[in-house]
Scaffold this motif. Sequence first.
Motif, PDB file in Angstrom:
ATOM      1  N   PRO A  48     -27.636  95.357   6.138  1.00  0.00           N
ATOM      2  CA  PRO A  48     -26.726  95.146   7.059  1.00  0.00           C
ATOM      3  C   PRO A  48     -25.390  94.562   6.846  1.00  0.00           C
ATOM      4  CG  PRO A  48     -28.171  93.446   7.205  1.00  0.00           C
ATOM      5  CD  PRO A  48     -28.483  94.304   5.864  1.00  0.00           C
ATOM      6  N   ASN A  49     -24.988  94.967   5.420  1.00  0.00           N
ATOM      7  CA  ASN A  49     -23.932  94.279   4.679  1.00  0.00           C
ATOM      8  C   ASN A  49     -22.470  95.304   4.562  1.00  0.00           C
ATOM      9  OD1 ASN A  49     -25.227  91.758   4.196  1.00  0.00           O
ATOM     10  ND2 ASN A  49     -26.439  93.110   2.508  1.00  0.00           N
ATOM     11  N   ASP A  50     -22.734  96.227   5.165  1.00  0.00           N
ATOM     12  CA  ASP A  50     -21.349  97.255   5.276  1.00  0.00           C
ATOM     13  C   ASP A  50     -20.509  96.762   6.474  1.00  0.00           C
ATOM     14  OD1 ASP A  50     -22.150  99.554   7.372  1.00  0.00           O
ATOM     15  OD2 ASP A  50     -23.897  98.923   6.488  1.00  0.00           O
TER      16      ASP A  50
ATOM     17  N   LYS B  82      -5.883  83.987   1.344  1.00  0.00           N
ATOM     18  CA  LYS B  82      -6.444  82.861   1.524  1.00  0.00           C
ATOM     19  C   LYS B  82      -7.489  82.293   0.405  1.00  0.00           C
ATOM     20  CE  LYS B  82      -5.519  83.426   6.557  1.00  0.00           C
ATOM     21  NZ  LYS B  82      -6.189  83.267   7.832  1.00  0.00           N
ATOM     22  N   GLU B  83      -7.824  82.975  -0.370  1.00  0.00           N
ATOM     23  CA  GLU B  83      -8.707  82.753  -1.516  1.00  0.00           C
ATOM     24  C   GLU B  83      -8.156  82.113  -2.823  1.00  0.00           C
ATOM     25  OE1 GLU B  83     -12.304  82.854  -1.228  1.00  0.00           O
ATOM     26  OE2 GLU B  83     -12.204  83.920   0.880  1.00  0.00           O
ATOM     27  N   LYS B  84      -8.769  81.150  -3.126  1.00  0.00           N
ATOM     28  CA  LYS B  84      -8.343  80.628  -4.494  1.00  0.00           C
ATOM     29  C   LYS B  84      -8.351  81.528  -5.449  1.00  0.00           C
ATOM     30  CE  LYS B  84      -9.157  75.927  -3.624  1.00  0.00           C
ATOM     31  NZ  LYS B  84      -9.898  74.596  -4.154  1.00  0.00           N
ATOM     32  N   ASN B  85      -9.593  82.319  -5.546  1.00  0.00           N
ATOM     33  CA  ASN B  85      -9.716  83.457  -6.414  1.00  0.00           C
ATOM     34  C   ASN B  85      -9.966  84.847  -5.804  1.00  0.00           C
ATOM     35  OD1 ASN B  85     -10.303  85.142  -8.607  1.00  0.00           O
ATOM     36  ND2 ASN B  85     -12.300  84.267  -9.119  1.00  0.00           N
ATOM     37  N   PRO B  86      -9.032  85.508  -5.406  1.00  0.00           N
ATOM     38  CA  PRO B  86      -9.533  86.700  -4.524  1.00  0.00           C
ATOM     39  C   PRO B  86     -10.353  87.933  -5.305  1.00  0.00           C
ATOM     40  CG  PRO B  86      -7.035  86.220  -4.682  1.00  0.00           C
ATOM     41  CD  PRO B  86      -7.538  85.562  -5.561  1.00  0.00           C
TER      42      PRO B  86
ATOM     43  N   LYS C 122     -12.999  87.254  -6.851  1.00  0.00           N
ATOM     44  CA  LYS C 122     -14.544  86.826  -6.309  1.00  0.00           C
ATOM     45  C   LYS C 122     -15.161  87.747  -5.258  1.00  0.00           C
ATOM     46  CE  LYS C 122     -14.582  83.202  -2.863  1.00  0.00           C
ATOM     47  NZ  LYS C 122     -14.851  81.889  -2.606  1.00  0.00           N
ATOM     48  N   LEU C 123     -14.082  88.447  -4.442  1.00  0.00           N
ATOM     49  CA  LEU C 123     -14.732  89.333  -3.499  1.00  0.00           C
ATOM     50  C   LEU C 123     -15.128  90.743  -3.955  1.00  0.00           C
ATOM     51  CD1 LEU C 123     -12.547  88.050  -0.483  1.00  0.00           C
ATOM     52  CD2 LEU C 123     -14.663  87.415  -1.113  1.00  0.00           C
TER      53      LEU C 123
ATOM     54  N   GLU D 254     -19.761  89.480   0.173  1.00  0.00           N
ATOM     55  CA  GLU D 254     -18.995  88.510   0.822  1.00  0.00           C
ATOM     56  C   GLU D 254     -17.632  89.047   1.296  1.00  0.00           C
ATOM     57  OE1 GLU D 254     -16.828  84.122  -0.564  1.00  0.00           O
ATOM     58  OE2 GLU D 254     -18.159  85.255  -1.777  1.00  0.00           O
ATOM     59  N   GLY D 255     -17.207  89.825   0.301  1.00  0.00           N
ATOM     60  CA  GLY D 255     -15.816  90.604   0.696  1.00  0.00           C
ATOM     61  C   GLY D 255     -16.069  91.302   2.195  1.00  0.00           C
ATOM     62  N   TYR D 256     -17.133  92.115   2.033  1.00  0.00           N
ATOM     63  CA  TYR D 256     -17.169  92.938   3.433  1.00  0.00           C
ATOM     64  C   TYR D 256     -17.369  92.073   4.672  1.00  0.00           C
ATOM     65  CZ  TYR D 256     -17.352  97.430   0.942  1.00  0.00           C
ATOM     66  OH  TYR D 256     -17.276  98.522   0.482  1.00  0.00           O
ATOM     67  N   LYS D 257     -18.078  91.007   4.408  1.00  0.00           N
ATOM     68  CA  LYS D 257     -18.593  90.052   5.550  1.00  0.00           C
ATOM     69  C   LYS D 257     -17.361  89.480   6.054  1.00  0.00           C
ATOM     70  CE  LYS D 257     -22.421  87.851   5.523  1.00  0.00           C
ATOM     71  NZ  LYS D 257     -23.621  87.002   5.048  1.00  0.00           N
ATOM     72  N   LYS D 258     -16.312  88.869   5.205  1.00  0.00           N
ATOM     73  CA  LYS D 258     -15.096  88.356   5.737  1.00  0.00           C
ATOM     74  C   LYS D 258     -14.182  89.086   6.247  1.00  0.00           C
ATOM     75  CE  LYS D 258     -15.270  84.314   2.472  1.00  0.00           C
ATOM     76  NZ  LYS D 258     -14.619  83.490   1.509  1.00  0.00           N
ATOM     77  N   ILE D 259     -14.238  90.547   5.921  1.00  0.00           N
ATOM     78  CA  ILE D 259     -13.285  91.304   6.279  1.00  0.00           C
ATOM     79  C   ILE D 259     -13.893  91.764   7.812  1.00  0.00           C
ATOM     80  CG2 ILE D 259     -12.805  93.757   6.184  1.00  0.00           C
ATOM     81  CD1 ILE D 259     -12.634  93.423   3.201  1.00  0.00           C
ATOM     82  N   SER D 260     -14.963  92.042   7.971  1.00  0.00           N
ATOM     83  CA  SER D 260     -15.763  92.117   9.293  1.00  0.00           C
ATOM     84  C   SER D 260     -15.523  91.294  10.495  1.00  0.00           C
ATOM     85  CB  SER D 260     -17.222  92.729   8.986  1.00  0.00           C
ATOM     86  OG  SER D 260     -17.326  93.526   8.301  1.00  0.00           O
ATOM     87  N   LYS D 261     -15.526  89.853   9.855  1.00  0.00           N
ATOM     88  CA  LYS D 261     -15.405  88.740  10.788  1.00  0.00           C
ATOM     89  C   LYS D 261     -13.897  88.689  11.132  1.00  0.00           C
ATOM     90  CE  LYS D 261     -19.132  85.825   9.366  1.00  0.00           C
ATOM     91  NZ  LYS D 261     -19.597  84.597   8.640  1.00  0.00           N
ATOM     92  N   THR D 262     -12.923  88.965  10.279  1.00  0.00           N
ATOM     93  CA  THR D 262     -11.535  88.920  10.558  1.00  0.00           C
ATOM     94  C   THR D 262     -11.325  89.978  11.565  1.00  0.00           C
ATOM     95  OG1 THR D 262     -10.877  88.066   8.353  1.00  0.00           O
ATOM     96  CG2 THR D 262      -9.013  89.242   9.730  1.00  0.00           C
ATOM     97  N   ILE D 263     -11.874  91.143  11.381  1.00  0.00           N
ATOM     98  CA  ILE D 263     -11.479  92.446  12.293  1.00  0.00           C
ATOM     99  C   ILE D 263     -12.112  92.063  13.854  1.00  0.00           C
ATOM    100  CG2 ILE D 263     -12.172  94.817  12.885  1.00  0.00           C
ATOM    101  CD1 ILE D 263     -12.172  95.343   9.802  1.00  0.00           C
ATOM    102  N   TYR D 264     -13.114  91.515  13.591  1.00  0.00           N
ATOM    103  CA  TYR D 264     -13.782  91.060  15.142  1.00  0.00           C
ATOM    104  C   TYR D 264     -13.045  90.237  15.859  1.00  0.00           C
ATOM    105  CZ  TYR D 264     -17.031  88.992  18.301  1.00  0.00           C
ATOM    106  OH  TYR D 264     -17.792  88.423  19.306  1.00  0.00           O
ATOM    107  N   ARG D 265     -12.341  89.057  15.001  1.00  0.00           N
ATOM    108  CA  ARG D 265     -11.796  88.215  15.835  1.00  0.00           C
ATOM    109  C   ARG D 265     -10.346  88.689  16.066  1.00  0.00           C
ATOM    110  NH1 ARG D 265      -7.644  85.059  13.085  1.00  0.00           N
ATOM    111  NH2 ARG D 265      -8.267  85.769  10.968  1.00  0.00           N
ATOM    112  N   LEU D 266      -9.655  89.594  15.361  1.00  0.00           N
ATOM    113  CA  LEU D 266      -8.280  89.969  15.696  1.00  0.00           C
ATOM    114  C   LEU D 266      -8.305  91.330  16.811  1.00  0.00           C
ATOM    115  CD1 LEU D 266      -6.647  89.903  12.280  1.00  0.00           C
ATOM    116  CD2 LEU D 266      -6.553  88.192  14.427  1.00  0.00           C
ATOM    117  N   SER D 267      -9.352  91.779  17.016  1.00  0.00           N
ATOM    118  CA  SER D 267      -9.550  92.928  17.772  1.00  0.00           C
ATOM    119  C   SER D 267     -10.593  92.709  19.174  1.00  0.00           C
ATOM    120  CB  SER D 267     -10.079  94.113  17.080  1.00  0.00           C
ATOM    121  OG  SER D 267     -11.593  93.830  16.885  1.00  0.00           O
ATOM    122  N   SER D 268     -10.776  91.360  19.306  1.00  0.00           N
ATOM    123  CA  SER D 268     -11.575  91.263  20.494  1.00  0.00           C
ATOM    124  C   SER D 268     -10.938  90.898  21.901  1.00  0.00           C
ATOM    125  CB  SER D 268     -12.546  89.770  19.891  1.00  0.00           C
ATOM    126  OG  SER D 268     -13.375  90.105  19.106  1.00  0.00           O
TER     127      SER D 268
END
Length: 279
Positions: A52-54, A245-249, A251-252, A264-278
């Motif tokens: 479930p990581n995509d 916002k990452e010290k070392n982008p 790593k994603l 980790e990259g997909y998870k952070k992207i998905s959370k951002t999309i959820y936050r900004l489209s809710s």
Amino acid sequence: SKTIYGNENGYYFIYQSDRYGFNNPNEEWNSKEIEYLLVGDSFVHGANVNRPNDISSVLRTLTNKSVLNLGYSGNGPLIEYASLREYLNPNVKKVLWFYYEDNDFIDLNEEIKNNILNNYLNDLTFSQNLKSKQEEIDSLINNIIKKSISGDNLKFIKLYKTRNKLLKKEKLKNKQFSPQPHFKQILKLTKDLIGKNNSKLYFIYLPGYNRYKNDYDNTNYNLVKKIINELDIPFIDIHSEVFKKEKNPLKLFPFEMFGHYNVEGYKKISKTIYRLSSN
């Protein structure tokens, strides 16, 4: 079908496709309401992580609602618009259009040479009725696979043609392609289509590895953002919201190497999309 994709994170991306060949649990198509419908290329397809990581799977978890993914490797803007014309249902609340900066204009350059795809631009009533032709599509794909295998088993297994195509594409990524006039036309038609469906459209800008590894020319970034703002489409900038916002982008990305994103990259992207489209 059981589908095996690439290996960037130390394991193969494997999934059971749905009734139309997309990376979804098949029962998602039975839902009375779809919270998100995604269109895009390999990043949306799910490369190279498993459920479930995509992105679509993470959004299902975050919302506890149905999410449909029409993303597929190699898609460009015109195929994505055509996919919406063929598979968009009235029960979709939000459509997420993903743009990947390293090759979407390269893909569009090829797509506009295709007569069938151009029909979607030139005729708003055009349809291939793909949802009703799945048996025909399956038969066509199976015949292509059989011919590939019978030609040379070794070459098929090693996927020489695919590898060579990817290598050629990689060389092109260093070349800047300016937005075609078709790009704005496609997004305008998409906005109209989504509006008639009473759905809301979001444009998601995905950054590539080269932006953080090498000197990066952001000319196209500014041009794309200008076009989306002119069309008054909500613009979700994953570079600014996540990677910057990452010290070392890096790593994603898988092992900080060139490729798609890691878990980790997909998870952070998905959370951002959820936050900004809710809203």
